[in-house]
Design an enzyme around this catalytic site. Sequence first.
Site, short mmCIF file in Angstrom:
data_model
loop_
_atom_site.label_atom_id
_atom_site.label_comp_id
_atom_site.label_asym_id
_atom_site.label_seq_id
_atom_site.Cartn_x
_atom_site.Cartn_y
_atom_site.Cartn_z
N ARG A 151 7.08 -1.06 -1.95
CA ARG A 151 6.98 -0.27 -0.71
C ARG A 151 6.17 0.93 -0.83
O ARG A 151 6.64 2.04 -0.16
CB ARG A 151 8.20 -0.15 -0.11
CG ARG A 151 8.87 -1.63 0.52
CD ARG A 151 8.15 -2.48 1.37
NE ARG A 151 8.68 -3.49 1.96
CZ ARG A 151 8.95 -4.76 1.30
NH1 ARG A 151 8.12 -4.98 0.22
NH2 ARG A 151 9.51 -5.69 1.89
N SER A 182 12.90 -3.76 7.98
CA SER A 182 13.93 -3.19 7.17
C SER A 182 13.72 -1.79 7.24
O SER A 182 12.53 -1.12 7.06
CB SER A 182 13.67 -3.38 5.71
OG SER A 182 13.87 -4.86 5.24
N GLU A 190 12.45 3.32 4.46
CA GLU A 190 11.23 2.69 4.48
C GLU A 190 10.32 3.14 5.47
O GLU A 190 9.17 3.14 5.34
CB GLU A 190 11.44 1.24 4.40
CG GLU A 190 10.07 0.31 3.94
CD GLU A 190 10.13 -0.91 4.56
OE1 GLU A 190 10.60 -1.82 3.81
OE2 GLU A 190 9.35 -1.43 5.34
P1 FAD Z 1 1.90 1.35 11.62
O1 FAD Z 1 3.08 1.33 12.00
O2 FAD Z 1 0.96 1.70 12.76
O3 FAD Z 1 1.59 2.54 10.63
C1 FAD Z 1 2.38 2.61 9.46
C2 FAD Z 1 1.87 3.88 8.49
O4 FAD Z 1 0.54 3.65 8.20
C3 FAD Z 1 1.82 5.14 9.42
O5 FAD Z 1 2.16 6.16 8.76
C4 FAD Z 1 0.34 5.19 9.89
O6 FAD Z 1 -0.06 6.45 10.01
C5 FAD Z 1 -0.47 4.55 8.86
N1 FAD Z 1 -1.74 3.91 8.97
C6 FAD Z 1 -1.68 2.65 9.74
N2 FAD Z 1 -3.02 2.26 9.68
C7 FAD Z 1 -3.52 3.31 8.95
C8 FAD Z 1 -4.96 3.32 8.45
N3 FAD Z 1 -5.87 2.13 9.00
N4 FAD Z 1 -5.31 4.20 7.92
C9 FAD Z 1 -4.61 5.15 7.58
N5 FAD Z 1 -3.21 5.27 7.66
C10 FAD Z 1 -2.90 4.15 8.32
N6 FAD Z 1 6.90 -4.85 5.81
C11 FAD Z 1 6.92 -5.41 4.71
O7 FAD Z 1 6.46 -4.93 3.66
N7 FAD Z 1 7.44 -6.77 4.44
C12 FAD Z 1 7.90 -7.29 5.71
O8 FAD Z 1 8.51 -8.58 5.46
C13 FAD Z 1 8.26 -6.61 6.93
N8 FAD Z 1 8.70 -7.28 7.98
C14 FAD Z 1 8.84 -6.73 9.25
C15 FAD Z 1 9.18 -7.44 10.09
C16 FAD Z 1 9.47 -6.74 11.42
C17 FAD Z 1 9.95 -7.52 12.73
C18 FAD Z 1 8.86 -5.48 11.71
C19 FAD Z 1 8.75 -4.77 13.14
C20 FAD Z 1 8.24 -4.78 10.79
C21 FAD Z 1 8.21 -5.49 9.17
N9 FAD Z 1 7.74 -4.67 8.17
C22 FAD Z 1 7.45 -5.41 7.01
C23 FAD Z 1 7.15 -3.44 8.38
C24 FAD Z 1 5.40 -3.56 8.87
O9 FAD Z 1 5.26 -4.71 9.40
C25 FAD Z 1 4.45 -3.14 8.03
O10 FAD Z 1 4.80 -1.65 7.15
C26 FAD Z 1 3.21 -3.03 8.41
O11 FAD Z 1 2.02 -3.13 7.34
C27 FAD Z 1 2.93 -2.02 9.22
O12 FAD Z 1 1.54 -2.29 9.94
P2 FAD Z 1 1.11 -1.47 11.25
O13 FAD Z 1 -0.31 -1.63 11.58
O14 FAD Z 1 1.95 -1.70 12.21
O15 FAD Z 1 1.36 0.06 10.81
N1 EPU Z 2 22.50 -9.17 3.02
C1 EPU Z 2 23.71 -9.35 3.63
N2 EPU Z 2 23.95 -8.88 4.74
C2 EPU Z 2 22.88 -8.63 5.71
C3 EPU Z 2 21.30 -8.83 5.10
C4 EPU Z 2 21.24 -9.08 3.69
O1 EPU Z 2 24.46 -9.48 2.79
O2 EPU Z 2 23.20 -8.29 6.73
C5 EPU Z 2 22.19 -9.59 1.48
C6 EPU Z 2 22.32 -11.35 1.45
O3 EPU Z 2 23.00 -11.63 0.14
C7 EPU Z 2 20.99 -11.73 1.39
C8 EPU Z 2 20.22 -10.55 0.44
O4 EPU Z 2 20.78 -9.31 1.25
O5 EPU Z 2 20.89 -12.88 0.58
C9 EPU Z 2 18.70 -10.45 0.78
O6 EPU Z 2 18.55 -10.30 2.18
P1 EPU Z 2 16.89 -10.88 2.96
O7 EPU Z 2 16.60 -12.08 2.18
O8 EPU Z 2 17.18 -10.95 4.17
O9 EPU Z 2 15.98 -9.80 2.43
P2 EPU Z 2 16.12 -8.10 2.34
O10 EPU Z 2 16.44 -7.70 1.00
O11 EPU Z 2 17.19 -7.75 3.21
C10 EPU Z 2 13.56 -7.86 2.08
C11 EPU Z 2 12.69 -6.85 2.26
C12 EPU Z 2 12.11 -7.69 3.77
C13 EPU Z 2 11.46 -9.02 3.58
C14 EPU Z 2 12.56 -9.84 2.67
C15 EPU Z 2 12.06 -11.16 2.29
C16 EPU Z 2 12.94 -4.52 1.83
C17 EPU Z 2 13.23 -3.19 2.12
N3 EPU Z 2 12.94 -5.65 2.79
O12 EPU Z 2 14.66 -8.00 2.74
O13 EPU Z 2 10.82 -6.87 4.16
O14 EPU Z 2 10.68 -9.54 4.44
O15 EPU Z 2 13.33 -8.95 1.67
O16 EPU Z 2 11.20 -10.92 1.05
O17 EPU Z 2 12.39 -4.85 0.67
C18 EPU Z 2 10.45 -4.95 5.52
O18 EPU Z 2 9.93 -4.44 4.45
O19 EPU Z 2 10.59 -4.31 6.58
C19 EPU Z 2 11.03 -6.26 5.57
C20 EPU Z 2 11.54 -7.08 6.32
#
Ligand code: FAD
Ligand code: EPU
Length: 343
Positions: free
Chosen positions: A169, A243, A339
């Site tokens: 990240r 997250s 994050e």
């Molecule tokens: P924004 O929120 O618009 O911007 C994020 C940052 O990047 C800001 O600092 C912004 O200024 C900068 N930025 C954006 N675009 C540009 C650009 N073109 N040039 C320079 N800077 C820029 N993330 C994960 O890694 N894994 C996940 O599994 C994951 N699951 C998610 C689930 C949900 C339900 C939600 C809501 C979010 C999740 N995220 C996850 C976080 C998010 O989706 C990612 O970080 C995504 O890449 C953000 O993209 P965005 O275009 O919305 O960025």
């Molecule tokens: N867990 C709990 N309680 C909870 C949630 C999770 O006990 O309420 C424990 C469980 O044991 C579970 C483990 O945590 O097995 C891992 O949970 P999960 O698989 O949901 O993944 P996570 O670690 O919570 C991370 C990333 C997610 C990504 C998933 C799948 C980070 C900070 N988050 O979540 O990314 O989608 O793994 O790879 O690394 C994001 O970055 O926004 C994001 C959603």
Amino acid sequence: MSIIEKNISIKNYNTFAINAYADLFAAFNSIENLKELLQSQQQIINNRKNSILILGGGSNLLFTRNFDGLILKNEIKGIKIIKEDEHHIYIQAGAGENWHQFVLFCIEHNLAGVENLSLIPGNVGASPMQNIGAYGVEIKDVFHSLEAYHIHDKKMVNFTLNDCEFGYRESVFKKKFKNEFVIMDVTFRLNRIPNFNISYGAIGQELEKMGVKDLSLQAVSQAVINIRSSKLPDPAVIGNAGSFFKNPEISGSQFAILSSKFPGIVGYDLPNGNVKLAAGWLIEQCGWKGYRKGDAGCHEKQALVLVNYGHATGTGIYDLSEEILQSVNAKFGVELEREVNIV
Ligand code: FAD
Ligand code: EPU
């Protein structure tokens, strides 16, 4: 030139649905368009640091204040093949392309490598910002290069994989070069022959449940979509940014001490001997899962996700995150890191 709107609500531009205001707001869809907008605001840019915020899908941002500068929404579109070799196809995508639509494009064209990253909200341009990752894959695994415009030097710079210094990240754009570059397009190196990664336990279980016998890009993508939809709140229904904290990394010896005290603790061994803890577990153990204070809450199915049930303020969400952080530290002696990008 694009229209610059004044004093507008950005509630619909951030997935937390925080009702903050931007002094100035405009969208751009080309480099010329961006240059014109920056030129017109040169005075603000020169006088004040961080007066420009580049916006993608707004899915990794928490606004704790109104933004007293210019928000520029990146709407650069286009997906094209730029190079092919025996094993790979190189695809360049505009920063304003929706990430999941890009993943679907790759799957439709039988290009492998991003199927585990299905359904991550946001745009292509933000994907390198924090090296997005899920289910055992990060974009660094398929990243080739990107082009970014330096706001102050007014120059286009090409970044290779090494230049981006990707980590968990993390990248140079998130901290070292924060708010300095506008990412314009990203080139990915996709595989002609899939190298399926179903090491993440839940994927295998889901594929079995789906009755999948022969792995395919579509099947893996669908399994990921099913798992995500079952526990992550849909921002269109409940405001959130995924997250809120990172999963913290601790030493193997610290993990041994914590495991003897807390036998259920969830940790994953890392190649460097450290252990990555599941922050969701730590937060749940502190009693936060399902907690709600006003409209700010901790999601009932995933404790790592903070939510806005309607009219929470950015500071309301931030204060809750601070309470969570303190309580995890007090109980486990582990410091959580946010994050989500705080504005
Ligand atoms: P924004 O929120 O618009 O911007 C994020 C940052 O990047 C800001 O600092 C912004 O200024 C900068 N930025 C954006 N675009 C540009 C650009 N073109 N040039 C320079 N800077 C820029 N993330 C994960 O890694 N894994 C996940 O599994 C994951 N699951 C998610 C689930 C949900 C339900 C939600 C809501 C979010 C999740 N995220 C996850 C976080 C998010 O989706 C990612 O970080 C995504 O890449 C953000 O993209 P965005 O275009 O919305 O960025
Ligand atoms: N867990 C709990 N309680 C909870 C949630 C999770 O006990 O309420 C424990 C469980 O044991 C579970 C483990 O945590 O097995 C891992 O949970 P999960 O698989 O949901 O993944 P996570 O670690 O919570 C991370 C990333 C997610 C990504 C998933 C799948 C980070 C900070 N988050 O979540 O990314 O989608 O793994 O790879 O690394 C994001 O970055 O926004 C994001 C959603």
